[in-house]
Design an enzyme around this catalytic site. Sequence first.
Site, PDB file in Angstrom:
ATOM      1  N   TRP A   1       0.876  -1.178   0.000  1.00  0.00           N
ATOM      2  CA  TRP A   1       0.000   0.000   0.000  1.00  0.00           C
ATOM      3  C   TRP A   1       0.916   1.232   0.000  1.00  0.00           C
ATOM      4  O   TRP A   1       1.825   1.319   0.846  1.00  0.00           O
ATOM      5  CB  TRP A   1      -0.854  -0.062   1.271  1.00  0.00           C
ATOM      6  CG  TRP A   1      -1.797   1.079   1.476  1.00  0.00           C
ATOM      7  CD1 TRP A   1      -2.664   1.619   0.566  1.00  0.00           C
ATOM      8  CD2 TRP A   1      -1.996   1.801   2.700  1.00  0.00           C
ATOM      9  NE1 TRP A   1      -3.378   2.625   1.153  1.00  0.00           N
ATOM     10  CE2 TRP A   1      -2.997   2.766   2.449  1.00  0.00           C
ATOM     11  CE3 TRP A   1      -1.434   1.731   3.966  1.00  0.00           C
ATOM     12  CZ2 TRP A   1      -3.439   3.647   3.429  1.00  0.00           C
ATOM     13  CZ3 TRP A   1      -1.877   2.600   4.942  1.00  0.00           C
ATOM     14  CH2 TRP A   1      -2.870   3.544   4.679  1.00  0.00           C
TER      15      TRP A   1
ATOM     16  N   ASP B   1      -0.263  -5.417   9.523  1.00  0.00           N
ATOM     17  CA  ASP B   1      -1.311  -4.469   9.168  1.00  0.00           C
ATOM     18  C   ASP B   1      -2.517  -5.312   8.733  1.00  0.00           C
ATOM     19  O   ASP B   1      -2.448  -6.048   7.742  1.00  0.00           O
ATOM     20  CB  ASP B   1      -0.842  -3.559   8.018  1.00  0.00           C
ATOM     21  CG  ASP B   1      -1.868  -2.461   7.732  1.00  0.00           C
ATOM     22  OD1 ASP B   1      -2.953  -2.482   8.341  1.00  0.00           O
ATOM     23  OD2 ASP B   1      -1.574  -1.582   6.885  1.00  0.00           O
TER      24      ASP B   1
ATOM     25  N   LYS C   1     -12.922  -0.843   6.432  1.00  0.00           N
ATOM     26  CA  LYS C   1     -13.449  -1.710   5.373  1.00  0.00           C
ATOM     27  C   LYS C   1     -14.505  -2.663   5.908  1.00  0.00           C
ATOM     28  O   LYS C   1     -15.593  -2.749   5.387  1.00  0.00           O
ATOM     29  CB  LYS C   1     -12.326  -2.535   4.752  1.00  0.00           C
ATOM     30  CG  LYS C   1     -11.024  -1.821   4.579  1.00  0.00           C
ATOM     31  CD  LYS C   1     -11.022  -0.847   3.434  1.00  0.00           C
ATOM     32  CE  LYS C   1      -9.693  -0.110   3.417  1.00  0.00           C
ATOM     33  NZ  LYS C   1      -9.518   0.738   2.279  1.00  0.00           N
TER      34      LYS C   1
HETATM   35  C1  LMR Z   1      -6.791   1.887  -0.571  1.00  0.00           C
HETATM   36  O1  LMR Z   1      -5.735   1.237  -0.591  1.00  0.00           O
HETATM   37  O2  LMR Z   1      -7.389   2.233  -1.604  1.00  0.00           O
HETATM   38  C2  LMR Z   1      -7.392   2.251   0.756  1.00  0.00           C
HETATM   39  O3  LMR Z   1      -6.667   1.700   1.790  1.00  0.00           O
HETATM   40  C3  LMR Z   1      -7.674   3.696   0.906  1.00  0.00           C
HETATM   41  C4  LMR Z   1      -6.458   4.517   1.202  1.00  0.00           C
HETATM   42  O4  LMR Z   1      -6.501   5.241   2.192  1.00  0.00           O
HETATM   43  O5  LMR Z   1      -5.483   4.463   0.453  1.00  0.00           O
END
Ligand code: LMR
Length: 424
Positions: free
Chosen positions: A154, A235, A271
């Site tokens: 992420w 996480d 989520k």
């Molecule tokens: C995502 O990966 O789209 C979500 O976790 C929202 C974000 O805050 O990035």
Amino acid sequence: MAFRNAISTKFLSRSSVFGARSMSSWWRSVEPAPKDPILGVTEAFLADPSPDKVNVGVGAYRDDNGKPVVLECVREAERRIAGNLHMEYLPMGGSVKMIEETLKLAYGENSDLIKDKRIAAVQALSGTGACRLFADFQKRFRPDSQIYIPVPTWSNHHNIWRDAQVPQRTYHYYHPESRGLDFASLMDDIKNAPSGSFFLLHACAHNPTGVDPSEEQWREISYQFKAKGHFAFFDMAYQGFASGDPERDAKSIRIFLEDGHLIGIAQSYAKNMGLYGQRVGCLSVLCEDEKQAVSVKSQLQQLARPMYSNPPVHGALIVSNILGDPDLKNLWLKEVKVMADRIIGMRAALRENLEKLGSPLSWEHITDQIGMFCFSGMTPEQVDRLIDQYHIYMTRNGRISMAGVNTGNVKYLANAIHDVTNSG
Ligand code: LMR
């Protein structure tokens, strides 16, 4: 005052005091920040007037009509809270009741670790806030440590540990050719990292790849962590979204607990309860004993105090009302499964549509991957074409948020993907 004015007019002319240059000089060197790779996609989508536009960028659940969802369990919790609501501060560590219920989801309903009070836990501003608090804690108490982050991850993970000034290293995770886990390289990286390293692990439904280790692979990872004395920070932003069952999705964590690791966990209700904007989550750090847990918690609170003082109350009330009531909790579990199943259905539909179009490429990975995202394998240029020609918005790494796919847009999406992956 008159004396001060006399001094200043004596030495400085009015124009040099109030000149436009001197008034605007504070922030002259500030350049615009780059757009966020995920939230910037939402901004671009909102600005697009096209009636055909589709947003499969941000990971936020939508129903089959493309509408955001407020879960029925949340509506019922809101009804129960209404009229009973106070606006007092929560303690610095947040809602005790919410934390108690949240720990059960991660560590197990009847966990001895909870009974023995070995877990230092504070309410956090959703998963991001939990990761950031941990990164700051790591920096303060293990100042020479670094964090190993999977490739890819992420995008915000990089920002979080960067701003906490913890040096980052990466470890292999995804294998682009097989569109699966690069398990051999991952294990090599764990073995080759200096003993006692910190690793960030996605507990389930890896973002952005949708590729998780199998149970057997988790056991091997845990074993190797033990051999090297590494610290695992999980996480867990998508508990429930991998299998539809939050209990099953905690398997990786339970394996580490069985093996006796001391771990950290970031949990989020964005989520799995659809509480995106409520910013409710939890950071927990498993300690050797209760005394250590008391110290660690007090330090986490001290990190929170100058940042945001104490966390917001409303989301915590919603969560504790749902999880503290067996009927509402059951309703929640059913609703999580409905969301996860709708996404699984959309994976099958997207793959089927692409195959029907005669795509020569393999799209098996759409249904093999799990959780909210499909890591499609499309290039940044192909994604740009989807945006320019079809008004379909996604992150440039080719990640499709399956939560934004529905029966009304799946054909359009498949046609567009087929076009950009088979031409030019
Ligand atoms: C995502 O990966 O789209 C979500 O976790 C929202 C974000 O805050 O990035």
